[in-house]
Scaffold this motif. Structure first.
Motif, PDB file in Angstrom:
ATOM      1  N   ARG A 134      -7.760  -3.822  -6.406  1.00 17.84           N
ATOM      2  CA  ARG A 134      -7.797  -3.906  -7.868  1.00 17.84           C
ATOM      3  C   ARG A 134      -6.425  -4.271  -8.427  1.00 17.84           C
ATOM      4  O   ARG A 134      -6.302  -5.107  -9.330  1.00 17.84           O
ATOM      5  CB  ARG A 134      -8.265  -2.585  -8.473  1.00 17.84           C
ATOM      6  CG  ARG A 134      -9.758  -2.478  -8.619  1.00 17.84           C
ATOM      7  CD  ARG A 134     -10.129  -1.344  -9.555  1.00 17.84           C
ATOM      8  NE  ARG A 134      -9.540  -0.072  -9.171  1.00 17.84           N
ATOM      9  CZ  ARG A 134     -10.124   0.827  -8.380  1.00 17.84           C
ATOM     10  NH1 ARG A 134     -11.318   0.601  -7.895  1.00 17.84           N
ATOM     11  NH2 ARG A 134      -9.514   1.960  -8.087  1.00 17.84           N
ATOM     12  N   ARG A 135      -5.370  -3.649  -7.886  1.00 14.92           N
ATOM     13  CA  ARG A 135      -4.009  -3.967  -8.324  1.00 14.92           C
ATOM     14  C   ARG A 135      -3.667  -5.421  -8.040  1.00 14.92           C
ATOM     15  O   ARG A 135      -3.065  -6.121  -8.850  1.00 14.92           O
ATOM     16  CB  ARG A 135      -2.987  -3.063  -7.630  1.00 14.92           C
ATOM     17  CG  ARG A 135      -2.767  -1.757  -8.313  1.00 14.92           C
ATOM     18  CD  ARG A 135      -1.539  -1.017  -7.855  1.00 14.92           C
ATOM     19  NE  ARG A 135      -1.512  -0.793  -6.412  1.00 14.92           N
ATOM     20  CZ  ARG A 135      -0.470  -1.072  -5.628  1.00 14.92           C
ATOM     21  NH1 ARG A 135       0.621  -1.563  -6.125  1.00 14.92           N
ATOM     22  NH2 ARG A 135      -0.519  -0.837  -4.330  1.00 14.92           N
ATOM     23  N   LEU A 160       0.840  -1.199   0.000  1.00 16.76           N
ATOM     24  CA  LEU A 160       0.000   0.000   0.000  1.00 16.76           C
ATOM     25  C   LEU A 160       0.872   1.245   0.000  1.00 16.76           C
ATOM     26  O   LEU A 160       1.831   1.356   0.757  1.00 16.76           O
ATOM     27  CB  LEU A 160      -0.893   0.034   1.234  1.00 16.76           C
ATOM     28  CG  LEU A 160      -2.116  -0.857   1.219  1.00 16.76           C
ATOM     29  CD1 LEU A 160      -2.806  -0.791   2.580  1.00 16.76           C
ATOM     30  CD2 LEU A 160      -3.059  -0.441   0.140  1.00 16.76           C
ATOM     31  N   GLY A 161       0.531   2.166  -0.871  1.00 12.96           N
ATOM     32  CA  GLY A 161       1.236   3.433  -0.904  1.00 12.96           C
ATOM     33  C   GLY A 161       0.582   4.425   0.036  1.00 12.96           C
ATOM     34  O   GLY A 161      -0.473   4.160   0.612  1.00 12.96           O
ATOM     35  N   GLU A 162       1.226   5.553   0.208  1.00 20.06           N
ATOM     36  CA  GLU A 162       0.629   6.587   1.052  1.00 20.06           C
ATOM     37  C   GLU A 162      -0.630   7.111   0.390  1.00 20.06           C
ATOM     38  O   GLU A 162      -0.693   7.281  -0.826  1.00 20.06           O
ATOM     39  CB  GLU A 162       1.622   7.746   1.224  1.00 20.06           C
ATOM     40  CG  GLU A 162       2.685   7.470   2.258  1.00 20.06           C
ATOM     41  CD  GLU A 162       3.492   8.715   2.526  1.00 20.06           C
ATOM     42  OE1 GLU A 162       2.895   9.798   2.727  1.00 20.06           O
ATOM     43  OE2 GLU A 162       4.728   8.600   2.524  1.00 20.06           O
ATOM     44  N   ASN A 163      -1.666   7.347   1.187  1.00 24.87           N
ATOM     45  CA  ASN A 163      -2.950   7.877   0.731  1.00 24.87           C
ATOM     46  C   ASN A 163      -3.598   7.002  -0.347  1.00 24.87           C
ATOM     47  O   ASN A 163      -4.331   7.494  -1.190  1.00 24.87           O
ATOM     48  CB  ASN A 163      -2.794   9.303   0.195  1.00 24.87           C
ATOM     49  CG  ASN A 163      -2.270  10.239   1.265  1.00 24.87           C
ATOM     50  OD1 ASN A 163      -2.557  10.059   2.452  1.00 24.87           O
ATOM     51  ND2 ASN A 163      -1.497  11.213   0.851  1.00 24.87           N
ATOM     52  N   GLU A 164      -3.303   5.692  -0.332  1.00 21.57           N
ATOM     53  CA  GLU A 164      -3.922   4.786  -1.296  1.00 21.57           C
ATOM     54  C   GLU A 164      -5.053   4.034  -0.613  1.00 21.57           C
ATOM     55  O   GLU A 164      -4.879   3.489   0.478  1.00 21.57           O
ATOM     56  CB  GLU A 164      -2.905   3.782  -1.842  1.00 21.57           C
ATOM     57  CG  GLU A 164      -3.499   2.868  -2.888  1.00 21.57           C
ATOM     58  CD  GLU A 164      -2.490   1.878  -3.429  1.00 21.57           C
ATOM     59  OE1 GLU A 164      -2.750   1.337  -4.500  1.00 21.57           O
ATOM     60  OE2 GLU A 164      -1.464   1.657  -2.778  1.00 21.57           O
ATOM     61  N   GLY A 165      -6.181   4.014  -1.234  1.00 21.12           N
ATOM     62  CA  GLY A 165      -7.324   3.326  -0.676  1.00 21.12           C
ATOM     63  C   GLY A 165      -7.215   1.820  -0.835  1.00 21.12           C
ATOM     64  O   GLY A 165      -6.485   1.304  -1.687  1.00 21.12           O
ATOM     65  N   ILE A 166      -7.955   1.109  -0.005  1.00 21.59           N
ATOM     66  CA  ILE A 166      -7.929  -0.350  -0.052  1.00 21.59           C
ATOM     67  C   ILE A 166      -8.530  -0.861  -1.362  1.00 21.59           C
ATOM     68  O   ILE A 166      -8.120  -1.890  -1.878  1.00 21.59           O
ATOM     69  CB  ILE A 166      -8.637  -0.948   1.181  1.00 21.59           C
ATOM     70  CG1 ILE A 166      -8.407  -2.465   1.286  1.00 21.59           C
ATOM     71  CG2 ILE A 166     -10.118  -0.657   1.151  1.00 21.59           C
ATOM     72  CD1 ILE A 166      -7.046  -2.808   1.737  1.00 21.59           C
TER      73      ILE A 166
END
Length: 64
Positions: A17-18, A6-12
């Motif tokens: 999807r990735r 997970l990147g910063e400010n990335e939603g679940i």
């Protein structure tokens, strides 16, 4: 093995999807389906023959 960080400010949702995209590209679901049940040699040959017929019909339709 597929892994998503997970990147910063990335939603679940976007991470999921990735992950799904990576799993489908790696062929993990196809492998699971293939190995789910035991397949006799006759069943295996029939399945492969059907796949060959499908492939030939797909590739031949371009030239019509």
């Amino acid at each position: 093995m597929t892994q998503v960080v997970l990147g910063e400010n990335e939603g679940i949702e976007s991470a999921l999807r990735r992950f799904k995209r990576q799993v489908s590209q790696a062929g993990i679901f196809q492998d699971l389906r293939k190995n789910r049940h035991f397949e006799t040699p006759l069943q295996k040959e029939k399945r492969k023959a059907v796949a060959r017929r499908k492939q030939r019909s797909r590739s031949g339709s371009r030239y019509r």
